[in-house]
Write a protein that holds these residues in place. Structure first.
Motif, short mmCIF file in Angstrom:
data_model
loop_
_atom_site.label_atom_id
_atom_site.label_comp_id
_atom_site.label_asym_id
_atom_site.label_seq_id
_atom_site.Cartn_x
_atom_site.Cartn_y
_atom_site.Cartn_z
N THR A 1 0.82 -1.22 0.00
CA THR A 1 0.00 0.00 0.00
C THR A 1 0.85 1.27 0.00
OG1 THR A 1 -0.13 -0.13 2.40
CG2 THR A 1 -1.96 -1.09 1.17
N ALA A 2 2.16 1.12 0.09
CA ALA A 2 3.02 2.31 0.11
C ALA A 2 4.24 2.06 -0.76
CB ALA A 2 3.45 2.64 1.54
N PRO A 3 4.11 2.29 -2.06
CA PRO A 3 5.25 2.02 -2.96
C PRO A 3 6.47 2.82 -2.52
CG PRO A 3 3.26 2.60 -4.20
CD PRO A 3 2.95 2.85 -2.76
N GLY A 4 7.64 2.18 -2.61
CA GLY A 4 8.86 2.88 -2.20
C GLY A 4 9.18 2.70 -0.73
N ALA A 5 8.23 2.21 0.04
CA ALA A 5 8.48 2.02 1.47
C ALA A 5 8.75 0.56 1.76
CB ALA A 5 7.28 2.48 2.29
N SER A 6 9.70 0.33 2.66
CA SER A 6 9.97 -1.04 3.06
C SER A 6 8.78 -1.54 3.86
CB SER A 6 11.23 -1.10 3.91
OG SER A 6 11.04 -0.46 5.14
N GLY A 7 8.69 -2.84 4.03
CA GLY A 7 7.64 -3.40 4.86
C GLY A 7 8.08 -3.32 6.31
#
Ligand code: ZN
Length: 314
Positions: free
Chosen positions: A246-252
């Motif tokens: 749900t947050a492209p570019g963000a790590s999990g």
């Protein structure tokens, strides 16, 4: 040598891989786990005992857990959704079993079609199973409060519900309760508040670990808040593997390398050799060439004069 101050539980092989589009080959998983342990990682969540139909990435968990058991000194942790999973985990010789209970009942129903009452029923059944084993062979049993800092379906979850879930897990026979920011909604003030509130009902000794995501970039700030509240076990994933859909570019998950860098620089020992840890990224990159690996420290490199905790300078 004294025991490191902080325990980092590497969840990449479970939480990370579970959120990858590709499936990591079994030999690569084994190589990765062995390399992580050689770098000083003392606890690894190696997989989950769920239906292979739902999560093909986890279908080799029995073999992976059996392999991980042969790694000297490693605590082999697994995630289970129910009693059936716990039976498989016991058969595989897991040292630690985590059962998630989503404090958002909507999330729980949507995800695993179970109410809180039903999940607590599974917790009781798992406790009974573990109690039937010889004392030396009983895995440590953690109940994890998922979506504890907010849910994508319900938004914030009432504190009273969170506390009831925590008490319910302890009453069901869990050895401890963990907090999980499944959705990456947490902020440092909320982390402090929920830790204090949950400890207020179950006791500080029964809440020592937290699972944080970096969806909105607050992962390490949340770690610091939890540290200051006395939390000593942190879940993290090498390279923030798995990303965040749900947050492209963000790590999990929070990135293990950055977490180790922060803690060691602060003088808090993790027992992990950061350069050896960063070298294990190559195994993942080769096995999953399409997956993005995150982390600031691996990109920037170690600063000149970096001193791990407990190793005084010249
Ligand atoms: Zn997670």
């Amino acid at each position: 040598m004294t025991q490191p101050a902080i325990l980092i539980s590497e969840v990449g092989p479970r939480d990370g891989l579970q959120n990858c589009k590709c499936v990591m080959a079994t030999p690569a998983k084994k190589r990765w786990i062995a390399a992580l342990a050689a770098a000083g990682v003392r606890e690894i969540e190696v997989g989950s005992f769920v239906s292979p139909r739902l999560l093909p990435q986890m279908q080799d968990t029995p073999e992976i857990a059996a392999f991980a058991r042969t790694v000297p000194g490693l605590v082999v942790a697994v995630l289970v959704p129910n009693l059936k999973g716990a039976e498989a985990a016991v058969a595989a010789g897991a040292d630690k079993i985590t059962l998630p209970l989503s404090v958002s009942e909507t999330h729980s129903l949507r995800n695993i079609r179970r109410t809180h009452e039903q999940v607590l029923g599974e917790a009781k059944a798992i406790s009974a199973l573990l109690a039937s084993l010889p004392p030396g062979r009983r895995p440590h049993f953690e109940g994890s409060l998922s979506t504890a800092f907010g849910c994508t379906l319900e938004g914030p979850v009432a504190e009273a519900v969170i506390l009831r879930c925590a008490e319910g897990l302890m009453a069901a026979g869990c050895d401890e309760v963990g907090l999980s920011d499944t959705t990456g909604y947490a902020n440092p003030a909320g982390v402090r508040h929920i830790i204090r509130a949950v400890r207020g009902v179950i006791g500080a000794q029964n809440l020592t670990g937290i699972h944080l995501h970096n969806t909105r970039g607050l992962g390490l700030a949340n770690v610091l808040a939890a540290l200051e509240e006395g939390i000593t076990t942190f879940d993290a994933s090498l390279g923030g593997l798995g990303g965040c859909p749900t947050a492209p570019g963000a790590s999990g998950n929070i990135v293990t390398e950055d977490l180790v860098f922060m803690l060691e620089s602060m003088g808090l020992s993790t027992g992990i050799d950061l350069e050896a840890l960063m070298a294990t990224r190559r195994i993942v990159a080769e096995a999953l060439p399409e997956e993005e690996l995150y982390g600031f420290t691996p990109r920037a490199g170690l600063p000149l004069g970096y001193q791990p905790a407990g190793r005084a300078g010249p």
